[in-house]
Design a protein around this motif. Structure first.
Motif, PDB file in Angstrom:
ATOM      1  N   LYS A 187      -7.121 -11.107   5.722  1.00 14.40           N
ATOM      2  CA  LYS A 187      -8.456 -11.575   6.081  1.00 14.40           C
ATOM      3  C   LYS A 187      -9.040 -12.427   4.959  1.00 14.40           C
ATOM      4  O   LYS A 187      -8.945 -12.084   3.784  1.00 14.40           O
ATOM      5  N   GLY A 188      -9.623 -13.557   5.337  1.00 14.91           N
ATOM      6  CA  GLY A 188     -10.258 -14.433   4.359  1.00 14.91           C
ATOM      7  C   GLY A 188      -9.393 -15.581   3.900  1.00 14.91           C
ATOM      8  O   GLY A 188      -9.880 -16.511   3.247  1.00 14.91           O
ATOM      9  N   VAL A 189      -8.093 -15.550   4.222  1.00 19.21           N
ATOM     10  CA  VAL A 189      -7.210 -16.662   3.856  1.00 19.21           C
ATOM     11  C   VAL A 189      -7.449 -17.809   4.835  1.00 19.21           C
ATOM     12  O   VAL A 189      -7.396 -17.605   6.056  1.00 19.21           O
ATOM     13  N   PRO A 190      -7.726 -19.014   4.349  1.00 16.51           N
ATOM     14  CA  PRO A 190      -8.020 -20.145   5.246  1.00 16.51           C
ATOM     15  C   PRO A 190      -6.848 -20.448   6.182  1.00 16.51           C
ATOM     16  O   PRO A 190      -5.686 -20.442   5.765  1.00 16.51           O
TER      17      PRO A 190
ATOM     18  N   ILE B 161       1.656 -11.062  -6.782  1.00 16.73           N
ATOM     19  CA  ILE B 161       2.004 -11.006  -5.365  1.00 16.73           C
ATOM     20  C   ILE B 161       0.960 -10.183  -4.605  1.00 16.73           C
ATOM     21  O   ILE B 161       0.633  -9.063  -4.986  1.00 16.73           O
ATOM     22  N   GLY B 162       0.439 -10.748  -3.515  1.00 14.11           N
ATOM     23  CA  GLY B 162      -0.505 -10.022  -2.663  1.00 14.11           C
ATOM     24  C   GLY B 162      -1.950 -10.379  -2.962  1.00 14.11           C
ATOM     25  O   GLY B 162      -2.395 -10.300  -4.105  1.00 14.11           O
ATOM     26  N   VAL B 163      -2.694 -10.794  -1.935  1.00 17.07           N
ATOM     27  CA  VAL B 163      -4.099 -11.186  -2.070  1.00 17.07           C
ATOM     28  C   VAL B 163      -5.001 -10.025  -1.673  1.00 17.07           C
ATOM     29  O   VAL B 163      -4.830  -9.429  -0.609  1.00 17.07           O
ATOM     30  N   LYS B 164      -5.961  -9.702  -2.537  1.00 12.11           N
ATOM     31  CA  LYS B 164      -6.895  -8.615  -2.247  1.00 12.11           C
ATOM     32  C   LYS B 164      -8.356  -9.058  -2.311  1.00 12.11           C
ATOM     33  O   LYS B 164      -9.256  -8.296  -1.980  1.00 12.11           O
ATOM     34  N   SER B 165      -8.604 -10.280  -2.765  1.00 14.04           N
ATOM     35  CA  SER B 165      -9.982 -10.751  -2.901  1.00 14.04           C
ATOM     36  C   SER B 165     -10.012 -12.269  -2.817  1.00 14.04           C
ATOM     37  O   SER B 165      -8.970 -12.933  -2.859  1.00 14.04           O
ATOM     38  N   GLU B 166     -11.221 -12.817  -2.722  1.00 11.05           N
ATOM     39  CA  GLU B 166     -11.370 -14.272  -2.707  1.00 11.05           C
ATOM     40  C   GLU B 166     -10.875 -14.874  -4.016  1.00 11.05           C
ATOM     41  O   GLU B 166     -10.283 -15.958  -4.029  1.00 11.05           O
ATOM     42  N   GLU B 167     -11.103 -14.166  -5.111  1.00 13.73           N
ATOM     43  CA  GLU B 167     -10.610 -14.644  -6.411  1.00 13.73           C
ATOM     44  C   GLU B 167      -9.086 -14.737  -6.405  1.00 13.73           C
ATOM     45  O   GLU B 167      -8.505 -15.672  -6.958  1.00 13.73           O
ATOM     46  N   ASP B 168      -8.426 -13.767  -5.763  1.00 15.74           N
ATOM     47  CA  ASP B 168      -6.965 -13.800  -5.662  1.00 15.74           C
ATOM     48  C   ASP B 168      -6.498 -15.018  -4.872  1.00 15.74           C
ATOM     49  O   ASP B 168      -5.488 -15.643  -5.211  1.00 15.74           O
TER      50      ASP B 168
ATOM     51  N   VAL C  25      -3.971 -17.837  -6.245  1.00 13.11           N
ATOM     52  CA  VAL C  25      -2.724 -18.177  -5.559  1.00 13.11           C
ATOM     53  C   VAL C  25      -2.643 -19.677  -5.319  1.00 13.11           C
ATOM     54  O   VAL C  25      -1.609 -20.311  -5.585  1.00 13.11           O
ATOM     55  N   PHE C  26      -3.725 -20.273  -4.830  1.00 10.16           N
ATOM     56  CA  PHE C  26      -3.715 -21.711  -4.560  1.00 10.16           C
ATOM     57  C   PHE C  26      -3.553 -22.508  -5.851  1.00 10.16           C
ATOM     58  O   PHE C  26      -2.852 -23.525  -5.882  1.00 10.16           O
ATOM     59  N   ARG C  27      -4.212 -22.054  -6.925  1.00  8.49           N
ATOM     60  CA  ARG C  27      -4.093 -22.778  -8.199  1.00  8.49           C
ATOM     61  C   ARG C  27      -2.654 -22.756  -8.701  1.00  8.49           C
ATOM     62  O   ARG C  27      -2.097 -23.795  -9.091  1.00  8.49           O
TER      63      ARG C  27
END
Length: 398
Positions: free
Chosen positions: A346-349, A221-228, A232-234
């Motif tokens: 930030k960074g989430v499409p 839970i929670g996005v902190k990077s582009e890898e995250d 999440v999408f996968r």
């Protein structure tokens, strides 16, 4: 002194049981886990010579084990004993505390073995119950293994649920349980936990599932990077494919939440507990009452279920997964006036915003009709950037 004076046990067996308990608590402390006395009692139910509370009295009295914030921990003396549970000191204390029930001579052991009534077996001998993984309103889940093949499995016992019902009503619950297990066992998909076996005639009914060693979706839970974001999408797409398959088989989950989305060794997701909340719901003509399924699930329930709608629809699962998607990205449950995912992190499409919004509309007719529409919308929105994101990882090499 144990409360059951009719019990007779070998000193070696008592020492072995105590060693098992001490080493389990030591392992828990090293791995950052903690358990209440009730958790420990459930873990060792039917697996010790005496009931767990008898051992707890001994361990507390002689300062091997303490309670901190309601959880069991080892004292310094307990830590030392975990490494040497056959030391002279603990042997003397066992003899003192359990005086009157210890038998050690061959004649005493033979006499007791001939007279003692066999203890009822809670589970058949095919499976060995190990660590407690977690508990909920439906029951408790243990890590275990098949006694012959040694395959690692998850064992789900239904005993916790039975405390809500009278003895007469339990037969109705077992009927519901059998129906739902049979339905869930018919599903065969790489992102759905397989049900491997069941014994609903046991004193404590249970069923056997695949074991997922890396916990559940809550840890992601929670996005902190582009890898995250990509992870999440996968996982989101894997869940969409799995639910689309289940819906095409006529099976709707109805109780989606991060805790029943389990993570495999290769970090694929597998959904568990299809239909389990229907066990705790009443049905026309049933003598067994409906049981409240817990506040943790309510956050993911769509408005139509909370308002009492009886018929089962695909859009209910779509709404629940939309809430989970938002939580996976932002780390929190959305409210009525919450910002969209891309505005929070930030960074989430931005393209994911409209998918989330349509999945979680209050009015059923305004949501996606099925998961095929969601998948189509996702790939149309992101093109080749995430073209293979829903693929199953088949090896440790990325």
């Amino acid at each position: 002194m144990p409360s059951d004076n009719s019990t007779a046990v070998s000193k070696d067996v008592l020492l072995q049981d105590i060693s098992t308990i001490l080493k389990q608590v030591m392992r828990d402390q090293r791995e950052g886990r903690s358990r209440t006395p009730a958790d420990m009692k459930a873990l060792y139910s039917g697996n010790l010579a005496l009931e767990f509370p008898e051992y707890l009295k001994f361990l507390n009295k002689y300062n091997y084990m303490l309670l901190k914030d309601g959880k069991v921990i080892l004292s310094e003396k307990g830590i030392a004993a975990a490494a040497d549970a056959a030391g002279t000191r603990i042997v003397d204390e066992v003899e003192e505390f359990f005086e009157g029930i210890i038998i050690d001579t061959p004649e005493e052991i033979q006499e007791v073995s001939e007279e003692k009534t066999p203890t009822p077996i809670r589970q058949d001998s095919r499976y060995i119950k190990q660590d407690l993984i977690g508990s909920g309103v439906i029951g408790s889940v243990y890590r275990g293994k098949h006694a012959i093949t040694l395959r690692q499995v998850a064992i789900k016992e239904i005993k916790d649920l039975f405390s809500y019902y009278s003895f007469i009503q339990r037969s109705e619950v077992v009927i519901r349980l059998k129906d739902e297990i049979t339905s869930a066992a018919s599903l065969s998909h790489p992102c759905i936990i397989s049900i491997l076996d069941a014994n609903l005639e046991a004193t404590v009914p249970y069923f056997i599932m695949e074991y997922a060693p890396k916990g559940n979706l809550r840890q992601y839970i929670g996005v902190k990077s582009e890898e995250d974001i990509r992870r999440v999408f996968r996982l989101f797409l894997q869940i969409c494919y799995a639910l689309n398959y289940a819906h095409n088989q006529g099976i709707i989950h109805q109780n989606l939440k991060p805790e029943n989305m389990l993570i495999t060794e290769l970090e694929n997701v597998k959904i568990s507990d299809f239909g389990m909340n229907r066990i705790v719901r009443g049905r026309p003509g049933s003598q067994a009452p409906q049981i409240f399924i817990g506040a943790q699930s309510i956050a993911y329930q769509p408005p139509e279920i909370l308002s009492g709608r009886e018929d089962v629809i695909k859009q209910s699962d779509i709404y629940s997964l939309g809430i989970i998607l938002y939580e996976m990205i932002t780390g929190s449950i959305p409210g009525r006036r919450s910002q969209l995912p891309s505005q929070v992190v930030k960074g989430v499409p931005e393209a994911i915003d409209k998918i989330f919004d349509r999945m979680t509309r209050d009015r059923v007719e305004e949501r996606y009709e099925d998961f095929e529409q969601i998948l189509e919308d996702f790939y149309n929105s992101f093109g080749d950037e995430f073209g293979s994101m829903g693929d199953i990882i088949l090896s440790g090499k990325r």
